[in-house]
Write a protein that holds these residues in place. Sequence first.
Motif, PDB file in Angstrom:
ATOM      1  N   VAL A   1      -6.330  37.257 -43.224  1.00  0.00           N
ATOM      2  CA  VAL A   1      -5.119  37.118 -42.409  1.00  0.00           C
ATOM      3  C   VAL A   1      -4.292  35.939 -42.886  1.00  0.00           C
ATOM      4  O   VAL A   1      -3.077  36.053 -43.103  1.00  0.00           O
ATOM      5  CB  VAL A   1      -5.491  36.959 -40.921  1.00  0.00           C
ATOM      6  CG1 VAL A   1      -4.258  36.575 -40.098  1.00  0.00           C
ATOM      7  CG2 VAL A   1      -6.102  38.237 -40.375  1.00  0.00           C
TER       8      VAL A   1
ATOM      9  N   ALA B   1      -1.185  41.132 -40.023  1.00  0.00           N
ATOM     10  CA  ALA B   1      -0.689  39.874 -40.567  1.00  0.00           C
ATOM     11  C   ALA B   1       0.765  39.963 -41.013  1.00  0.00           C
ATOM     12  O   ALA B   1       1.313  38.981 -41.520  1.00  0.00           O
ATOM     13  CB  ALA B   1      -1.557  39.436 -41.738  1.00  0.00           C
TER      14      ALA B   1
ATOM     15  N   TYR C   1      -0.536  35.934 -44.609  1.00  0.00           N
ATOM     16  CA  TYR C   1       0.586  35.127 -44.121  1.00  0.00           C
ATOM     17  C   TYR C   1       1.255  34.390 -45.279  1.00  0.00           C
ATOM     18  O   TYR C   1       2.480  34.269 -45.339  1.00  0.00           O
ATOM     19  CB  TYR C   1       0.106  34.092 -43.098  1.00  0.00           C
ATOM     20  CG  TYR C   1      -0.274  34.636 -41.744  1.00  0.00           C
ATOM     21  CD1 TYR C   1       0.222  35.848 -41.271  1.00  0.00           C
ATOM     22  CD2 TYR C   1      -1.132  33.918 -40.915  1.00  0.00           C
ATOM     23  CE1 TYR C   1      -0.134  36.338 -40.023  1.00  0.00           C
ATOM     24  CE2 TYR C   1      -1.487  34.395 -39.653  1.00  0.00           C
ATOM     25  CZ  TYR C   1      -0.984  35.606 -39.219  1.00  0.00           C
ATOM     26  OH  TYR C   1      -1.341  36.078 -37.984  1.00  0.00           O
TER      27      TYR C   1
END
Length: 337
Positions: free
Chosen positions: A289, A55, A293
């Motif tokens: 993930v 990520a 981010y």
Amino acid sequence: MTTVPELVAPRDPGLSRAWRSDRRAARRDEPDLPVAMALVTDGSELSTADVLRDAGVDVVGLLAPEPLESLAWAAEAGAPRAYSDLIALLSDDIEAVCVEMAPPASDIVARRAAEAGLHVLLAKPATAEAESLRAVADIAEDADLAHVVALDGRAWPAAWHVQASVHSLGRLSQITVVGAPAGPVGRAEMIDLALRWCGEIVAVCADPGSMPATALTPDAPVTLALLAANGTTILINERMSGEITTAVVTVCGDVGRMVVQGRRVRRQDSTGVRDLWMPTVPAERPGLVEATYDVVRAAELNDPALVRGATFHDLLTASRLQVAASASRKRGGWVEL
């Protein structure tokens, strides 16, 4: 060949604060500098470090409950540094921390990390006390830090489709969920979806004798019921083997309804019945993930307001509803918020 991690001892925390200040300044010229993150883990998940890297973060260190475990797990995770204790982690050259421990330890680590000036990512939506979350959120916001919670429902394309389309069903009357994930984490996920789709929840019931319906199918008893401020009743059947992506969710309004299961969304209204197929979620742990981010975005652009997913405030709301559900189960009847 496995590299032996360096066991890092505590140092002057002023050095790490100066490093973070220099890091923010360096990003003006090098915006692609990776976010340096440490992982605090109880070893319950072996894939976390790789998920974080995929990520976009640089997993530079790992802290486990014991120093020898920190060394062993850091070597296994490919982290160059292991920490002798939490103080050593907080004084290292890092910008963020991912906390993957059961409460109350996760609450303590999150608060100490925010106090040290680090962005905080909770890998699981769990807490021992709701007020602990509020304290961390307050500290983080005063210091312009991101506080993010990983929720798989936040990365489920069908959930976003329902959220965007629910107004087109007219006035909502009922939502039913068959096969929802059981346990505190699964319940937090389902409550979060209900809040996103229906808004404020005003009453909760986990008492079988007070449910508006005892079962959704012959083998699916209702284990949790919610009443939204807009009048929608949410009836949820929870199973130990349940998953968000395999549960059957039916959203009913006065001009149509949607049935969601995994990638498939079936809509029925006055124009007929049609199927839609949502994109496939490519990641093994999509919630983590997406949450990572958010941390990367906030750190790189130095703006926690850019977080689009779940924050500690969202988990705080879900936790309060879980407490109300426990009270309903214990004393019977509905519990008003």
